[in-house]
Design an enzyme around this catalytic site. Structure first.
Site, short mmCIF file in Angstrom:
data_model
loop_
_atom_site.label_atom_id
_atom_site.label_comp_id
_atom_site.label_asym_id
_atom_site.label_seq_id
_atom_site.Cartn_x
_atom_site.Cartn_y
_atom_site.Cartn_z
N GLU A 288 -1.96 13.89 1.69
CA GLU A 288 -2.75 13.71 2.99
C GLU A 288 -3.02 15.12 3.85
O GLU A 288 -3.95 15.39 4.59
CB GLU A 288 -2.38 12.45 3.93
CG GLU A 288 -3.21 11.23 3.41
CD GLU A 288 -2.82 10.24 4.52
OE1 GLU A 288 -2.11 10.34 5.50
OE2 GLU A 288 -3.42 8.99 4.42
N HIS A 309 9.23 8.34 -21.70
CA HIS A 309 8.46 7.83 -23.05
C HIS A 309 7.14 7.23 -22.48
O HIS A 309 6.50 6.31 -23.45
CB HIS A 309 9.42 6.49 -22.92
CG HIS A 309 10.66 6.88 -23.43
ND1 HIS A 309 11.20 6.83 -24.73
CD2 HIS A 309 11.89 7.15 -22.75
CE1 HIS A 309 12.59 7.22 -24.81
NE2 HIS A 309 12.86 7.46 -23.44
N LYS A 423 -13.37 3.93 4.67
CA LYS A 423 -13.45 3.01 5.72
C LYS A 423 -14.85 2.81 6.31
O LYS A 423 -15.44 1.71 6.47
CB LYS A 423 -12.72 3.19 6.92
CG LYS A 423 -11.21 3.38 6.61
CD LYS A 423 -10.37 3.75 7.79
CE LYS A 423 -9.02 3.82 7.70
NZ LYS A 423 -8.22 4.81 8.47
O1 PA5 Z 1 -0.60 9.36 7.68
C1 PA5 Z 1 -1.67 8.74 8.19
O2 PA5 Z 1 -1.98 9.35 9.54
C2 PA5 Z 1 -2.02 7.51 7.82
O3 PA5 Z 1 -1.79 7.24 6.32
C3 PA5 Z 1 -1.94 6.21 8.50
O4 PA5 Z 1 -0.30 6.17 8.51
C4 PA5 Z 1 -2.40 5.04 7.96
O5 PA5 Z 1 -3.52 5.17 7.72
C5 PA5 Z 1 -1.99 4.01 8.74
O6 PA5 Z 1 -2.56 4.08 10.08
P1 PA5 Z 1 -2.08 3.07 11.32
O7 PA5 Z 1 -0.72 3.42 11.46
O8 PA5 Z 1 -3.08 3.72 12.34
O9 PA5 Z 1 -2.72 1.71 10.86
#
Ligand code: PA5
Length: 446
Positions: A288, A309, A423
């Site tokens: 990310e 393996h 989303k």
């Molecule tokens: O690193 C990030 O920002 C995302 O992976 C969020 O942690 C994830 O989308 C969950 O978001 P939230 O905590 O707002 O529900």
């Protein structure tokens, strides 16, 4: 002080001479952007001094809340996804007995997870299993609006209230979310839940050392002070603009030198199955943070020797675009010797009397030599043992290196614009109010 250590000697021989050294000015400038908050996304740098900033009051509050949940519940369901899930899962798995799920001694409450998927069978089976158990809920969402955890929470909240009544349920629910914004904050205020705040300046994937990770870890019975101490040690050890004195700088520069030399995939490798979810946490952190602007090392992970393996063939012999970073645990917690067998029908007496870990270490060393010979540069991080303190060091090490590495790559390491695309389509397909235009548009494509 015992600490994690990084060895890049088996990686640099694969890349043009001095390319890591030549990267030092860029790496130092990237480090300065992290430490002085002068780079893109600098409003998300609250994690940098988080270990030393965590107050005694907050740590005491987390431990007290955990104790209350531990007293009242056999099971605590931690609801969250992405950064609101993976850190706690990684640490708990690394520290837990491998068969904790089957344990019936009732010593510690079991911490299980929900809201990290939208599997209908998963939710059904979780609720069926919870039916005769005293359970509590930690619901975690920074935005307070994420669909997966919201669905899981709606179901489990309703179930808990049906079982014990609204008032008692509210005492067993803790919400971790933004200070003001989001549906979860509003709901928690109205229902009177105990809450913890996720600071605005700490992104989800950097939030394991906030209540997001610390509360579930404490509920599972682990020492969050030791985890934080480890992170504090690594916070201090990753400030110098010198490879010798800053392992995060060295790791960030080495992986970028490899990337520039065509190594587009990094595989995080463990030789201890308890680190499987650490690999998942690491994948999110780097995936990310760096996968944007059509750039970024693809982060993958394998569990060895299991995956020798399966994926072993590809790694040894496939396209030469990979390098590996091995996280090697120096000392296992328990000792098990391989017994002698008089008949020796399985031919194993040559290793009789050895610890299983000695065999594991030779599997690791043998693989390292084979991979380096086969053109897979190898970085190696040793961690003295799977204990809270060292996990805290490892977490902070990877976080700091990630920020530096993202800036060397010249991306904003702290946003995740690409996560929104699925989303938008999902909401359009589900005909969520407010998405009417997107719904009409997506329907023309079906
Ligand atoms: O690193 C990030 O920002 C995302 O992976 C969020 O942690 C994830 O989308 C969950 O978001 P939230 O905590 O707002 O529900």
């Amino acid at each position: 002080m015992n600490t994690i250590k990084l060895d890049i000697s088996q990686a640099i021989q694969a890349i043009p001479g001095k390319s890591v050294d030549n990267l030092l000015p860029e790496a130092a400038s990237a480090l300065a952007k992290v430490d002085n908050a002068t780079g893109a996304g600098n409003d998300f740098l609250g994690w940098v001094d988080l270990p030393t900033r965590l107050s005694e009051d907050l740590i005491n509050d987390i431990n007290a809340t955990a104790s209350q949940l531990r007293e009242e519940c056999e099971v605590v369901v931690s609801i969250g996804i992405g950064g609101s899930y993976l850190g706690a899962k990684a640490v708990i798995e690394a520290l837990s007995d491998s068969f904790a799920a089957y344990r019936t001694d009732g010593r510690d409450p079991k911490v299980v997870f929900a809201g990290q998927n939208i599997g209908e069978d998963y939710m059904f089976e979780l609720m069926r299993w919870l039916d005769d158990k005293k359970f509590g809920i930690i619901v975690i969402s920074k935005s307070g609006t994420t669909t997966e955890p919201a669905i899981a929470f709606r179901l489990l909240k309703e179930m808990l209230e049906r079982k014990v009544g609204k008032e008692a349920a509210a005492r067993r629910i803790v919400a971790i979310t933004d200070a003001k914004r989001g549906a979860l904050r509003q709901l928690a205020t109205e229902e009177g839940y105990k809450t913890f705040v996720i600071d605005d300046n700490v992104g989800g994937r950097f939030s394991v050392l906030t209540p997001v990770g610390l509360l579930p870890i404490a509920v599972a019975g682990y020492d969050i002070r030791a985890l934080i101490d480890g992170a504090r040690q690594m916070q201090q050890a990753t400030t110098a603009a010198s490879y010798d004195q800053n392992p995060a700088l060295l790791y960030a520069a080495t992986r970028n030198a490899l990337y520039r030399d065509g190594k587009k995939i990094e595989i995080l490798v463990n030789y201890n199955p308890k680190l499987h979810y650490f690999g998942e946490w690491w994948k999110q952190l780097y995936g990310e943070s760096e996968g944007k602007d059509k750039k970024g090392i693809f982060p993958a992970a394998v569990d060895n020797s299991t995956d020798l393996h399966s994926m072993g063939q590809w790694i040894q012999d496939g396209e030469r675009t990979i390098f590996e970073t091995v996280v090697s645990v120096e000392a296992p917690e328990h000792e098990t010797l391989i017994p002698t067998d008089n008949d020796n029908l399985d031919g194993l007496n040559y290793i009789a009397g050895k610890r299983i870990d000695q065999v594991n270490k030779m599997a690791e060393l043998g693989t390292r030599i084979a991979h380096v010979d086969g053109g897979v540069p190898n970085l190696r991080i040793t961690i003295p043992a799977l204990r809270e303190q060292y996990l805290g060091q490892l977490i902070y090490f990877f976080e700091k290196a990630c920020g530096i590495s993202g800036y060397i790559l010249d991306v904003n390491p702290f946003n995740q614009p690409g996560v929104e695309d699925y989303k938008r389509n999902m909401f359009a397909l589900l005909e969520k109010p407010g998405y009417e235009e997107a719904t009409a548009a997506i329907k023309t494509r079906l």
